[in-house]
Design a protein around this motif. Structure first.
Motif, short mmCIF file in Angstrom:
data_model
loop_
_atom_site.label_atom_id
_atom_site.label_comp_id
_atom_site.label_asym_id
_atom_site.label_seq_id
_atom_site.Cartn_x
_atom_site.Cartn_y
_atom_site.Cartn_z
N LEU A 1 1.85 1.83 -8.37
CA LEU A 1 2.22 0.43 -8.18
C LEU A 1 3.49 0.10 -8.96
CD1 LEU A 1 1.73 -2.45 -7.19
CD2 LEU A 1 0.20 -2.78 -9.16
N LEU A 2 3.58 0.57 -10.21
CA LEU A 2 4.78 0.30 -11.00
C LEU A 2 6.00 0.97 -10.38
CD1 LEU A 2 3.55 0.47 -14.71
CD2 LEU A 2 3.46 -1.41 -13.07
N ASP A 3 5.81 2.18 -9.83
CA ASP A 3 6.92 2.85 -9.15
C ASP A 3 7.43 2.02 -7.97
OD1 ASP A 3 6.90 5.04 -10.85
OD2 ASP A 3 5.62 6.25 -9.55
N ALA B 1 11.36 2.77 -7.32
CA ALA B 1 11.37 4.23 -7.41
C ALA B 1 10.59 4.87 -6.28
CB ALA B 1 10.80 4.68 -8.76
N LEU B 2 9.72 4.11 -5.62
CA LEU B 2 8.89 4.61 -4.53
C LEU B 2 8.80 3.54 -3.45
CD1 LEU B 2 6.89 6.86 -3.54
CD2 LEU B 2 5.08 5.56 -4.70
N SER B 3 8.96 3.95 -2.22
CA SER B 3 8.86 3.01 -1.10
C SER B 3 7.41 2.86 -0.68
CB SER B 3 9.70 3.50 0.08
OG SER B 3 11.06 3.56 -0.26
N PRO B 4 6.96 1.64 -0.43
CA PRO B 4 5.57 1.44 0.01
C PRO B 4 5.39 1.87 1.46
CG PRO B 4 6.74 -0.64 0.03
CD PRO B 4 7.69 0.36 -0.56
N THR B 5 4.17 2.24 1.81
CA THR B 5 3.86 2.53 3.20
C THR B 5 3.81 1.25 4.01
OG1 THR B 5 2.58 4.46 2.49
CG2 THR B 5 2.20 3.67 4.72
N THR B 6 3.21 0.23 3.43
CA THR B 6 3.20 -1.09 4.06
C THR B 6 3.58 -2.12 3.01
OG1 THR B 6 0.87 -1.59 3.51
CG2 THR B 6 1.30 -0.39 5.57
N GLY B 7 4.02 -3.27 3.48
CA GLY B 7 4.37 -4.35 2.57
C GLY B 7 5.82 -4.30 2.14
N THR C 1 0.86 -1.19 0.00
CA THR C 1 0.00 0.00 0.00
C THR C 1 0.89 1.23 0.00
OG1 THR C 1 -0.12 0.26 2.41
CG2 THR C 1 -1.75 -1.20 1.39
N VAL C 2 0.35 2.34 -0.48
CA VAL C 2 1.03 3.64 -0.42
C VAL C 2 -0.01 4.64 0.06
CG1 VAL C 2 2.23 5.46 -1.68
CG2 VAL C 2 2.61 3.06 -2.30
#
Length: 417
Positions: A294-296, A301-307, A262-263
């Motif tokens: 999601l692709l990021d 390129a992007l850190s998830p908030t969870t997972g 999730t983000v």
């Protein structure tokens, strides 16, 4: 954003202001009142603001009157401007790739609005579904043997049939010319060989015999050279087909795994994926559901908030962004798109993450891309609103994402197959 709306409805407001002023002088100047009324009716001025407001809502572009356009993304600005155009009563509408940046609901609304317009619509588009729904005549600017454009009647089907016949005739003509030219070149080379060696009579032959034989061989060379020059290939080669290189990926190897992604504010999830060589997955959802996000996350390129995301070999993950960068110089949008695809494929990825890959590609290139995606050994995760591409990949598994205020994403399980 409010300035854009006010600008587009200003003619309607001016027509109503003129009509109000004409009411004050209707007894002394009834002609002005009739003219003002006709102008307001032509623009359907009383309903102008409602039409624009409805279009903004339908295209998910109602960001508030106080939000500056400069603060919006490229896609958001595009939807605002498109909504403003659709809310007007122009006699002629010129649209350049109007389906870009629209989700399924926006595409449906756009198609319905264009179908019911009284005036003419001229659109530059590679959207095959839109053309099939709307086009009556197609002006084809793709390459042709003589460099001239073609006009095809009978809508999109007429274009497809005419274009296919043209390309087949072009390929046949070019092949015939090049084959003939190659044969004549071979004949010339043989004649030149005889001139230098093969024509000499046996040792002891008289001088007169040698002299009488020489002109005949020389004339044969000249004739073959003239024939070769006359048969120069004047037909240009047909455009090269878009092809994938061979991408190697093992179906037993997990190249990418995502668990509970999730983000905050961008991707509700949780999303779970396990991607092996040859897997296929289409990611769908309205604008703002988090598809590009999601692709990021999957590319790091992007850190998830969870997972968490685990990638066995980051160099084997290929990512195509929705839009090209700004360092393309004089390249057209289509040329940038093909360049971006070539760069990505040149790295030999085992997993392809494709964000709206059909944007700015010609119809032929999209057809060729669709076939390549079906045949490649690499895994493919596809984000698209292209209705024809969605139909062509209808047998692929789907991952449907929802905006933050909707139910969670549909989980894909351990394999997107």
């Amino acid at each position: 954003m409010g300035d854009a709306v006010r600008e587009v409805i200003r003619p309607a407001e001016q027509a109503l202001e003129r009509l109000d002023a004409a009411l004050d002088t209707i007894e002394t100047d009834p002609g002005e009142y009739e003219a003002a009324l006709a102008a307001a009716e032509l623009l359907d001025a009383w309903d102008a603001r409602r039409r624009v407001t409805a279009a903004l809502a339908a295209l998910d572009a109602d960001f508030g009157a106080d939000v500056p356009l400069a603060d919006l993304s490229v896609g958001q600005r595009y939807r605002v401007r498109l909504a403003c155009l659709l809310g007007t009563h122009h006699d002629h509408l010129l649209l350049d790739e109007p389906t870009n940046h629209l989700d399924h609901a926006g595409l449906t609304y756009l198609t319905a609005q264009l179908r019911q317009r009284r005036g003419s619509v001229l659109t530059v588009s590679h959207d095959r579904a839109l053309l099939a729904d709307l086009a009556t005549t197609v002006l084809d600017l793709d390459p042709t043997p003589d460099g001239l454009p073609r006009t095809w009647g009978n809508g999109y089907e007429g274009y497809r049939a005419g274009r296919a016949a043209l390309e087949q005739a072009w390929a046949d003509d070019y092949a015939a010319h090049t084959t003939r030219h190659a044969q004549l070149r071979s004949d010339l080379q043989q004649a030149q060989t005889r001139l230098s060696t093969g024509w000499r009579p046996p040792k002891g032959t008289g001088k007169h015999t040698r002299q009488s034989h020489t002109p005949a061989v020389v004339q044969a060379v000249k004739r073959r050279q003239q024939a070769l020059d006359a048969a120069a290939v004047t037909v240009p080669p047909p455009p090269p087909a878009f092809t994938f290189p061979r991408l190697h990926a093992r179906p037993t190897r997990t190249y990418l795994r995502a668990e509970g992604i999730t983000v905050a504010g961008r991707l509700t999830g949780p999303v779970n994926l396990a991607v092996r060589g040859g897997d296929r997955l289409v990611v769908t959802g309205p604008n703002g559901a988090g598809k590009s996000t999601l692709l990021d996350v999957l590319t790091g390129a992007l850190s998830p908030t969870t997972g968490s995301v685990s990638v066995s070999d980051p160099a084997r993950i290929g990512r195509l962004h929705q839009e090209s960068g700004e360092d393309a110089g004089t390249l057209s949008m289509g040329q940038r798109r093909r360049r971006d695809l070539a760069r990505m494929l040149g790295t030999g990825p085992a997993v392809l993450l494709l964000d709206e890959p059909t944007n700015h590609l010609s119809i032929n290139a999209v057809d060729q891309l669709t076939r390549a995606l079906a045949e490649t050994e690499a895994a493919v995760i596809l984000v698209t609103h292209d209705r024809q591409l969605l139909a062509d990949t209808a047998h692929w598994p789907r991952l449907e994402l929802r905006p933050a205020d909707a139910p969670p994403a549909t989980p894909a399980g351990d394999s997107p197959r």
